[in-house]
Motif scaffolding. Structure first.
Motif, PDB file in Angstrom:
ATOM      1  N   ASP A   1       0.837  -1.208   0.000  1.00  0.00           N
ATOM      2  CA  ASP A   1       0.000   0.000   0.000  1.00  0.00           C
ATOM      3  C   ASP A   1       0.867   1.252   0.000  1.00  0.00           C
ATOM      4  OD1 ASP A   1      -2.741   1.302   0.396  1.00  0.00           O
ATOM      5  OD2 ASP A   1      -1.634   2.079   2.136  1.00  0.00           O
ATOM      6  N   GLY A   2       1.927   1.231   0.809  1.00  0.00           N
ATOM      7  CA  GLY A   2       2.833   2.381   0.815  1.00  0.00           C
ATOM      8  C   GLY A   2       3.518   2.561  -0.513  1.00  0.00           C
ATOM      9  N   GLY A   3       3.979   1.464  -1.108  1.00  0.00           N
ATOM     10  CA  GLY A   3       4.622   1.549  -2.413  1.00  0.00           C
ATOM     11  C   GLY A   3       3.682   2.057  -3.485  1.00  0.00           C
ATOM     12  N   ARG A   4       2.414   1.645  -3.391  1.00  0.00           N
ATOM     13  CA  ARG A   4       1.422   2.109  -4.366  1.00  0.00           C
ATOM     14  C   ARG A   4       1.230   3.627  -4.272  1.00  0.00           C
ATOM     15  NH1 ARG A   4      -3.879   3.046  -3.815  1.00  0.00           N
ATOM     16  NH2 ARG A   4      -3.934   2.048  -1.754  1.00  0.00           N
ATOM     17  N   ARG A   5       1.168   4.138  -3.056  1.00  0.00           N
ATOM     18  CA  ARG A   5       0.956   5.582  -2.889  1.00  0.00           C
ATOM     19  C   ARG A   5       2.179   6.379  -3.332  1.00  0.00           C
ATOM     20  NH1 ARG A   5      -3.811   6.420  -0.242  1.00  0.00           N
ATOM     21  NH2 ARG A   5      -4.618   4.660   0.981  1.00  0.00           N
ATOM     22  N   VAL A   6       3.373   5.882  -3.012  1.00  0.00           N
ATOM     23  CA  VAL A   6       4.590   6.536  -3.502  1.00  0.00           C
ATOM     24  C   VAL A   6       4.618   6.497  -5.024  1.00  0.00           C
ATOM     25  CG1 VAL A   6       7.112   6.415  -3.576  1.00  0.00           C
ATOM     26  CG2 VAL A   6       5.919   6.045  -1.410  1.00  0.00           C
ATOM     27  N   GLY A   7       4.260   5.364  -5.587  1.00  0.00           N
ATOM     28  CA  GLY A   7       4.229   5.228  -7.039  1.00  0.00           C
ATOM     29  C   GLY A   7       3.256   6.180  -7.701  1.00  0.00           C
ATOM     30  N   GLN A   8       2.105   6.417  -7.065  1.00  0.00           N
ATOM     31  CA  GLN A   8       1.120   7.345  -7.617  1.00  0.00           C
ATOM     32  C   GLN A   8       1.710   8.752  -7.747  1.00  0.00           C
ATOM     33  OE1 GLN A   8      -2.144   7.018  -4.901  1.00  0.00           O
ATOM     34  NE2 GLN A   8      -2.995   5.189  -5.870  1.00  0.00           N
ATOM     35  N   VAL A   9       2.390   9.198  -6.702  1.00  0.00           N
ATOM     36  CA  VAL A   9       3.004  10.528  -6.748  1.00  0.00           C
ATOM     37  C   VAL A   9       4.145  10.557  -7.759  1.00  0.00           C
ATOM     38  CG1 VAL A   9       4.329  12.215  -5.411  1.00  0.00           C
ATOM     39  CG2 VAL A   9       2.327  11.109  -4.380  1.00  0.00           C
ATOM     40  N   LEU A  10       4.970   9.511  -7.744  1.00  0.00           N
ATOM     41  CA  LEU A  10       6.113   9.462  -8.658  1.00  0.00           C
ATOM     42  C   LEU A  10       5.680   9.405 -10.121  1.00  0.00           C
ATOM     43  CD1 LEU A  10       8.910   7.154  -7.225  1.00  0.00           C
ATOM     44  CD2 LEU A  10       9.136   9.483  -8.077  1.00  0.00           C
ATOM     45  N   ALA A  11       4.562   8.746 -10.395  1.00  0.00           N
ATOM     46  CA  ALA A  11       4.099   8.633 -11.785  1.00  0.00           C
ATOM     47  C   ALA A  11       3.860  10.011 -12.384  1.00  0.00           C
ATOM     48  CB  ALA A  11       2.822   7.799 -11.846  1.00  0.00           C
ATOM     49  N   GLY A  12       3.253  10.898 -11.609  1.00  0.00           N
ATOM     50  CA  GLY A  12       3.045  12.258 -12.094  1.00  0.00           C
ATOM     51  C   GLY A  12       4.352  13.000 -12.283  1.00  0.00           C
ATOM     52  N   LEU A  13       5.293  12.806 -11.341  1.00  0.00           N
ATOM     53  CA  LEU A  13       6.589  13.481 -11.445  1.00  0.00           C
ATOM     54  C   LEU A  13       7.370  12.991 -12.661  1.00  0.00           C
ATOM     55  CD1 LEU A  13       7.742  13.370  -7.703  1.00  0.00           C
ATOM     56  CD2 LEU A  13       6.578  15.231  -8.892  1.00  0.00           C
ATOM     57  N   VAL A  14       7.308  11.702 -12.921  1.00  0.00           N
ATOM     58  CA  VAL A  14       8.032  11.134 -14.062  1.00  0.00           C
ATOM     59  C   VAL A  14       7.474  11.674 -15.376  1.00  0.00           C
ATOM     60  CG1 VAL A  14       8.389   8.987 -15.356  1.00  0.00           C
ATOM     61  CG2 VAL A  14       8.860   9.060 -12.899  1.00  0.00           C
ATOM     62  N   SER A  15       6.155  11.747 -15.483  1.00  0.00           N
ATOM     63  CA  SER A  15       5.556  12.288 -16.706  1.00  0.00           C
ATOM     64  C   SER A  15       5.889  13.764 -16.877  1.00  0.00           C
ATOM     65  CB  SER A  15       4.034  12.096 -16.666  1.00  0.00           C
ATOM     66  OG  SER A  15       3.692  10.732 -16.741  1.00  0.00           O
TER      67      SER A  15
ATOM     68  N   VAL B   1       4.356   3.183 -11.351  1.00  0.00           N
ATOM     69  CA  VAL B   1       4.953   4.203 -12.218  1.00  0.00           C
ATOM     70  C   VAL B   1       4.898   3.768 -13.679  1.00  0.00           C
ATOM     71  CG1 VAL B   1       7.088   5.418 -12.818  1.00  0.00           C
ATOM     72  CG2 VAL B   1       6.448   5.146 -10.426  1.00  0.00           C
ATOM     73  N   TYR B   2       5.298   2.542 -13.947  1.00  0.00           N
ATOM     74  CA  TYR B   2       5.310   2.069 -15.338  1.00  0.00           C
ATOM     75  C   TYR B   2       3.888   1.981 -15.923  1.00  0.00           C
ATOM     76  CZ  TYR B   2      10.206   0.722 -14.571  1.00  0.00           C
ATOM     77  OH  TYR B   2      11.554   0.730 -14.293  1.00  0.00           O
ATOM     78  N   ARG B   3       2.923   1.731 -15.055  1.00  0.00           N
ATOM     79  CA  ARG B   3       1.549   1.615 -15.539  1.00  0.00           C
ATOM     80  C   ARG B   3       0.897   2.982 -15.759  1.00  0.00           C
ATOM     81  NH1 ARG B   3      -0.104  -1.218 -11.642  1.00  0.00           N
ATOM     82  NH2 ARG B   3      -1.378   0.271 -10.497  1.00  0.00           N
ATOM     83  N   ARG B   4       1.227   3.952 -14.914  1.00  0.00           N
ATOM     84  CA  ARG B   4       0.509   5.230 -14.925  1.00  0.00           C
ATOM     85  C   ARG B   4       1.214   6.346 -15.685  1.00  0.00           C
ATOM     86  NH1 ARG B   4      -3.142   6.755 -10.040  1.00  0.00           N
ATOM     87  NH2 ARG B   4      -4.084   4.754  -9.486  1.00  0.00           N
ATOM     88  N   SER B   5       2.533   6.285 -15.814  1.00  0.00           N
ATOM     89  CA  SER B   5       3.256   7.366 -16.477  1.00  0.00           C
ATOM     90  C   SER B   5       3.184   7.205 -17.993  1.00  0.00           C
ATOM     91  CB  SER B   5       4.722   7.383 -16.039  1.00  0.00           C
ATOM     92  OG  SER B   5       4.839   7.656 -14.669  1.00  0.00           O
ATOM     93  N   LEU B   6       3.536   8.263 -18.688  1.00  0.00           N
ATOM     94  CA  LEU B   6       3.548   8.215 -20.144  1.00  0.00           C
ATOM     95  C   LEU B   6       4.547   7.178 -20.643  1.00  0.00           C
ATOM     96  CD1 LEU B   6       3.533  12.053 -20.850  1.00  0.00           C
ATOM     97  CD2 LEU B   6       1.625  10.474 -21.181  1.00  0.00           C
TER      98      LEU B   6
END
Length: 397
Positions: free
Chosen positions: A316-330, A358-363
């Motif tokens: 769950d923690g990794g998912r939330r970090v990934g959500q924020v990172l996905a936006g930053l990566v894009s 990140v790989y699923r949500r980012s461009l």
């Protein structure tokens, strides 16, 4: 008085030598100076006591060239202040750690107490004869910093530190130049100098510890923002109805997966009986008079033993970090993402969840060739980065 180069050519030569021994011919190839001009600059750096001869290089088809290195008497101090401890080190000019110590210390005790611990630890290292003279000290703190002014600004987990003149106090105490920066920025500098980011010019370093922050490196330089708080991603809101964060807002990323949040979730799982492994770890902590404290290490041990609740907490923690990172990566399109900090010790279970989101949500264009990896330097990342911070200043013109 601190040693400093006299012009940009000398500064460039010093930065090149910080990466290791170089022959005169190699230096000439990189800096594109004439042989006579290079000889003048190298001679002046030798006179200033910044570089010295280190024998002869292998032949390149003629007379063997002399090998040069940074002066062996250069010494930098590094202080990495965390929420619950202080790491102190002394390095040479090449940033190799010559002595290192860690002391328990609560950052909430305030700057006078914490800096006293750091200075005492540094004094003990120097008493070994390692550094009779210091040429600079770099400091990292776990909160926003005004880099220009040399002090923390309204740091959420550092009561009493707001606008405390850390840079000026240490410069006066130690008699050498001092610089202070956010701890995540100095970790990024450490990984860029000697870790996994050594060959990357644009990357993000995410520290997941007591707090969560992000070091942003653009074209090989730390990006701090206008007021010094760039990268404070722990206070990006991920849920409007989430738990209250240390900053006073609700639903911040840090409130879900910072060190305190993880400990709270682990304790709840142990008390409720949902996790037998965590309940056992909690009972053991109470027997050892640790005030019923659970840590990321406890969660990691439980997860490694197959505990479903501990695994769910990490995911769950990794998912939330990934959500924020996905936006930053894009948005930023970095060449690398580095995961560091105490909670990075949760290892590949955490890393896999972050990568997946990140790989699923980012461009796709942003993630097609994007490594997301754990930091390489471990516990020494902060002190190496702090030394790099001040050495870059001392070696600049």
């Amino acid at each position: 008085m601190a040693l400093r180069p006299e012009n940009a050519h000398q500064a460039r030569l010093l930065h090149l030598l910080q990466d290791g021994l170089r022959s005169r011919a190699e230096l000439g190839d990189v800096v594109e100076l004439s042989r006579s001009k290079l000889a003048v600059e190298m001679g002046r750096l030798t006179e200033l006591g910044l570089i010295e001869e280190a024998g002869l290089a292998a032949s390149r088809g003629g007379r063997r060239a002399g090998v040069l290195r940074l002066s062996q008497r250069l010494r930098f101090a590094a202080i990495d202040i965390g929420a619950t401890s202080v790491d102190v080190a002394i390095t040479g000019g090449d940033l190799e750690i010559l002595a290192h110590a860690a002391e328990p210390c609560d950052v909430r005790d305030g700057p006078d107490a914490v800096l006293s611990v750091a200075l005492e630890a540094l004094g003990k290292l120097r008493s070994r004869g390692i550094a009779t003279e210091l040429h600079g000290v770099g400091v990292g703190v776990p909160g926003p910093v005004s880099f220009r002014d040399g002090f923390p600004v309204a740091p959420p987990i550092m009561p009493g530190w707001d606008r405390y003149p850390v840079r000026d106090v240490l410069a006066q105490q130690l008699g050498c130049p001092a610089l202070i920066d956010n701890d995540v920025n100095i970790m990024a500098l450490g990984e860029m100098h000697a870790g996994v980011a050594k060959t990357v010019d644009d990357f993000l370093l995410v520290k997941i510890g007591t707090g969560i922050g992000c070091g942003i490196v653009v074209d090989g330089e730390i990006y701090r923002g206008v007021s010094g708080c760039a990268g404070d991603i722990g206070h990006i809101r991920v849920n409007d109805d989430g738990p209250t964060c240390s900053c006073g807002n609700a639903g911040c990323l840090e409130a879900y997966f910072g060190g305190a949040a993880l400990a709270r979730q682990a304790k709840e799982a142990a008390r409720s009986g949902a996790s037998g492994h965590l309940a056992e770890r909690l009972a053991q902590a109470e027997r050892l008079a640790q005030a019923g404290r659970l840590t990321a290490e406890d969660v990691g041990v439980a997860a490694a033993a197959g505990d479903a609740v501990a695994i769910a907490i990490i995911r769950d923690g990794g998912r939330r970090v990934g959500q924020v990172l996905a936006g930053l990566v894009s948005f930023f399109n970095p060449g690398l993402v580095v995961i560091a900090g105490g909670l990075a010790g949760l290892g590949h279970l955490l890393l896999a969840e972050i990568r997946s989101v990140v790989y699923r949500r980012s461009l796709p264009l942003a993630t097609g060739n994007l490594p997301i990896t754990l930091a390489e330097l471990g516990d020494t990342c902060g002190v190496v980065g702090a030394a790099k911070l001040i050495s870059s200043h001392v070696f600049s013109h």
